[in-house]
Write an enzyme that holds these catalytic residues in place. Structure first.
Site, PDB file in Angstrom:
ATOM      1  N   GLU A 150       0.817  -1.219   0.000  1.00  0.00           N
ATOM      2  CA  GLU A 150       0.000   0.000   0.000  1.00  0.00           C
ATOM      3  C   GLU A 150       0.847   1.264   0.000  1.00  0.00           C
ATOM      4  O   GLU A 150       1.550   1.544   0.974  1.00  0.00           O
ATOM      5  CB  GLU A 150      -0.912   0.043   1.222  1.00  0.00           C
ATOM      6  CG  GLU A 150      -1.791   1.283   1.227  1.00  0.00           C
ATOM      7  CD  GLU A 150      -2.461   1.570   2.551  1.00  0.00           C
ATOM      8  OE1 GLU A 150      -2.101   0.964   3.568  1.00  0.00           O
ATOM      9  OE2 GLU A 150      -3.370   2.419   2.560  1.00  0.00           O
ATOM     10  N   GLU A 155     -11.691   3.322   6.044  1.00  0.00           N
ATOM     11  CA  GLU A 155     -10.576   3.631   6.936  1.00  0.00           C
ATOM     12  C   GLU A 155     -10.513   5.147   7.118  1.00  0.00           C
ATOM     13  O   GLU A 155      -9.680   5.840   6.507  1.00  0.00           O
ATOM     14  CB  GLU A 155      -9.268   3.123   6.335  1.00  0.00           C
ATOM     15  CG  GLU A 155      -8.088   3.204   7.302  1.00  0.00           C
ATOM     16  CD  GLU A 155      -6.778   2.795   6.659  1.00  0.00           C
ATOM     17  OE1 GLU A 155      -6.517   3.188   5.513  1.00  0.00           O
ATOM     18  OE2 GLU A 155      -6.008   2.087   7.316  1.00  0.00           O
TER      19      GLU A 155
END
Ligand SMILES: O=C(O)C(=O)CO
Length: 271
Positions: free
Chosen positions: A150, A249
């Site tokens: 990521e 998130e």
């Protein structure tokens, strides 16, 4: 087009409750069918499994252990000299993932060492990451688990994070060249680092195994004031037939519950 699947990141949502298992129950009560979390290693694995079974929740994603947070670690994948610790952390993540039937592990890259010049250490860190990812690919492919890398923005969130752009991640994925290692597309970070979301999403979705979302720049709910139209972005992902999870998130502006109207609207317009 199938409706998008959202999972609750219980390291960011439902944090009104201290325990991971309490947050899992609240996420299920709110209508989520899946959760994700950063690090759950201080929770009892048996308890997690019991609550997972009782609620019927799927565990969509967990992270590899960060290393020593107090010493400034945030992942070890790209940190030269920490290979053994990365591999031990991977083994622990695999143990939790297998017990919870979690099919995705975020293999955290880590930070450029304090005081080091990012350009001067970039090649050594990339080589370290590629070697660790090739090792992880061998371990994860045997378990049917995806490893994800990521990009985290180094403009606002984490100035020293090594992996900070989708283009850099794509080069690394090309060097690793293994189907068990894929991209984790956090749209919040991608907007901050590069913008050009429509082109980048279209280009990198084929190598992507998980998405995360938050509004930019304050990292609140998708429907809060900010730079991004998630109405547009969700339509784009539906059009591209994205079928893996989208991790919520973000930092709720008020309470988690109060901030879920955007998702209730999505669910009611797609059921
Ligand atoms: O900081 C983030 O965006 C993460 O997903 C860390 O796991």
């Amino acid at each position: 087009m199938a409706p998008l699947k959202f999972c609750a990141n219980i390291s960011w949502l439902f944090t009104e409750l201290p325990e991971v298992t309490q947050r899992m129950r609240d996420a299920a009560r709110a209508g989520f069918r899946a959760v994700e979390a950063a690090w759950i290693y201080s929770s009892d694995l048996k308890e997690l499994k019991t609550v997972k079974d009782e609620t019927g929740l799927e565990f969509a994603l967990i992270n590899t252990p960060p290393g020593d947070l107090s010493a400034g670690d945030l992942g070890l994948g790209a940190v030269p000299g920490r290979e053994q610790e990365f591999r031990q952390g991977l083994d622990l993540a695999v143990q939790y993932a297998k017990a919870l039937d979690c099919r995705r592990i975020h293999l955290m890259a880590g930070r450029v060492p304090a005081g080091a010049d990012r350009c001067a250490v970039a090649m050594e860190m990339e080589d370290t990451f590629v070697q660790n990812l090739k090792h992880a690919a061998g371990v994860l492919s045997k378990e049917g688990i995806l490893g994800l890398i990521e990009p985290i923005n180094s403009r606002i969130t984490d100035p020293r994070y090594f992996l900070d752009s989708p283009h850099q991640a794509a080069v690394i994925l090309q060097r690793v060249a293994h189907p068990s290692i894929r991209m984790q597309m956090d749209i919040f970070h991608w907007q901050i680092m590069d913008g050009n979301l429509t082109q980048n999403i279209r280009k990198y979705l084929p190598m992507t195994g998980h998405i995360q979302i938050a509004q930019v720049p304050d990292r609140h709910e998708p429907d809060s004031d900010g730079e991004l139209s998630y109405t547009y972005l969700f339509k784009l992902l539906e059009e591209l037939d994205y079928q893996d999870y989208i991790g919520c998130e973000y930092k709720p502006q008020r309470s988690t519950e109060a901030g879920l109207d955007w998702l209730r609207r999505y669910w009611s317009s797609h059921n």
